[in-house]
Design an enzyme around this catalytic site. Sequence first.
Site, PDB file in Angstrom:
ATOM      1  N   SER A 295       0.866  -1.168   0.000  1.00  0.00           N
ATOM      2  CA  SER A 295       0.000   0.000   0.000  1.00  0.00           C
ATOM      3  C   SER A 295       0.909   1.226   0.000  1.00  0.00           C
ATOM      4  O   SER A 295       2.092   1.126   0.339  1.00  0.00           O
ATOM      5  CB  SER A 295      -0.940  -0.008   1.210  1.00  0.00           C
ATOM      6  OG  SER A 295      -0.232  -0.216   2.414  1.00  0.00           O
TER       7      SER A 295
ATOM      8  N   GLU B 206       1.323   5.647   0.647  1.00  0.00           N
ATOM      9  CA  GLU B 206       0.802   6.888   1.227  1.00  0.00           C
ATOM     10  C   GLU B 206       1.247   8.083   0.397  1.00  0.00           C
ATOM     11  O   GLU B 206       2.395   8.177  -0.026  1.00  0.00           O
ATOM     12  CB  GLU B 206       1.304   7.049   2.668  1.00  0.00           C
ATOM     13  CG  GLU B 206       0.793   8.316   3.342  1.00  0.00           C
ATOM     14  CD  GLU B 206       1.291   8.460   4.762  1.00  0.00           C
ATOM     15  OE1 GLU B 206       0.893   7.637   5.606  1.00  0.00           O
ATOM     16  OE2 GLU B 206       2.081   9.394   5.026  1.00  0.00           O
TER      17      GLU B 206
ATOM     18  N   ASP C 192      -1.361  15.825  15.010  1.00  0.00           N
ATOM     19  CA  ASP C 192      -0.392  16.727  15.633  1.00  0.00           C
ATOM     20  C   ASP C 192      -1.032  18.092  15.879  1.00  0.00           C
ATOM     21  O   ASP C 192      -1.865  18.545  15.089  1.00  0.00           O
ATOM     22  CB  ASP C 192       0.826  16.904  14.723  1.00  0.00           C
ATOM     23  CG  ASP C 192       1.565  15.592  14.501  1.00  0.00           C
ATOM     24  OD1 ASP C 192       1.712  14.841  15.477  1.00  0.00           O
ATOM     25  OD2 ASP C 192       1.975  15.323  13.354  1.00  0.00           O
TER      26      ASP C 192
ATOM     27  N   PHE D 244      11.680  14.295  10.097  1.00  0.00           N
ATOM     28  CA  PHE D 244      10.549  13.381  10.307  1.00  0.00           C
ATOM     29  C   PHE D 244      10.815  12.475  11.516  1.00  0.00           C
ATOM     30  O   PHE D 244       9.938  12.247  12.347  1.00  0.00           O
ATOM     31  CB  PHE D 244      10.315  12.497   9.071  1.00  0.00           C
ATOM     32  CG  PHE D 244       9.779  13.217   7.873  1.00  0.00           C
ATOM     33  CD1 PHE D 244       9.123  14.427   7.978  1.00  0.00           C
ATOM     34  CD2 PHE D 244       9.919  12.659   6.605  1.00  0.00           C
ATOM     35  CE1 PHE D 244       8.620  15.084   6.861  1.00  0.00           C
ATOM     36  CE2 PHE D 244       9.424  13.298   5.474  1.00  0.00           C
ATOM     37  CZ  PHE D 244       8.771  14.512   5.601  1.00  0.00           C
TER      38      PHE D 244
ATOM     39  N   HIS E 163       3.815  -1.010   3.691  1.00  0.00           N
ATOM     40  CA  HIS E 163       3.178   0.282   3.438  1.00  0.00           C
ATOM     41  C   HIS E 163       4.287   1.301   3.179  1.00  0.00           C
ATOM     42  O   HIS E 163       5.133   1.530   4.042  1.00  0.00           O
ATOM     43  CB  HIS E 163       2.344   0.688   4.652  1.00  0.00           C
ATOM     44  CG  HIS E 163       1.581   1.958   4.465  1.00  0.00           C
ATOM     45  ND1 HIS E 163       0.417   2.037   3.720  1.00  0.00           N
ATOM     46  CD2 HIS E 163       1.811   3.225   4.924  1.00  0.00           C
ATOM     47  CE1 HIS E 163      -0.037   3.277   3.735  1.00  0.00           C
ATOM     48  NE2 HIS E 163       0.789   4.022   4.449  1.00  0.00           N
TER      49      HIS E 163
END
Length: 314
Positions: A31, A33, A125, A234, A284
């Site tokens: 998958s 993102e 967030d 990140f 993912h």
Amino acid sequence: MTGPSLSQLEEARRALDAPLFADLAGDAAVSFEFFPPKTEKMEEQLWQAIETLAPLGPRFVSVTYGAGGSTRERTHATVARIASETNIPAAAHLTCVEASKAEIEEIARAYWDAGVRHIVALRGDPPQAGEAFRPHPDGYANAAELTAGLKRIAPFEISVAAYPECHPSSPSVQADLDNLKAKVDAGADRAISQFFFSPETYFRFRDRAAAAGIVAEIVPGILPVSNVATTRKFAGLCGAAIPPWMDRLFEGLDDHPAARQLIAATIAAEMCRRLYAGGVRHFHFYTLNRAELAYAICHLLGLRPDSHATEKAA
């Protein structure tokens, strides 16, 4: 004349073994993102990435949601377009930040009406970096409450986040695991892990989750690193450790983007191969709206294009 050392023999044995990626069965599922584009040019890049990755037949693709709901409309437009123009199941990220339960219900129903059946439910967030999370007075306090609320609105498929190295705002590893169990108990169908750079990090976390009675699938999130500075940023936000050897591999490559891409693909592909050897069959990918690295890694894992996976059925 002396013979080869033990370390040389070990290296020779590795080199003579079957190639890491030789003839994999192609039984992995993937998958991807994406994030919603801000400009026309970024939208074009996003759709090029989707068109490149769609033939791999992903289980789903997800679209992120900015802090404080800052990308709400763009996220909705992107997810709705994927749902209407492709055969790929589209998942929309949704957070609790600065939204009442009534607002979230309105957003969720709009997704359902657009044909979207999968939500990635997140606490989210705070709008200002460094601030503590404060629930909306009429909203959901956390992702477990959000998950339960969404399940009451419609029978959505729901994914939630997992943190193999512990969420930075969690008081302890056990509290973080308890939070994941609460999300699964509230109705989450799977957890998608934050990125990490060591297979052992994922396997240890998976074992701890199983011991805690968490039965849902925990899908490893893979971030192929093409920009070390961005990745470091990140990683700081989500509690992921960047190993020193990885820093060293990217040293001196600021002016060599093609070399950076090659090294990024090599590191991520090797980690995926080791995860695969440990029984993982769903990956993912955090694509950052670029297809090349994820596509290359999927190819190494044995995935091949399916000509029927791209177009929306007539």
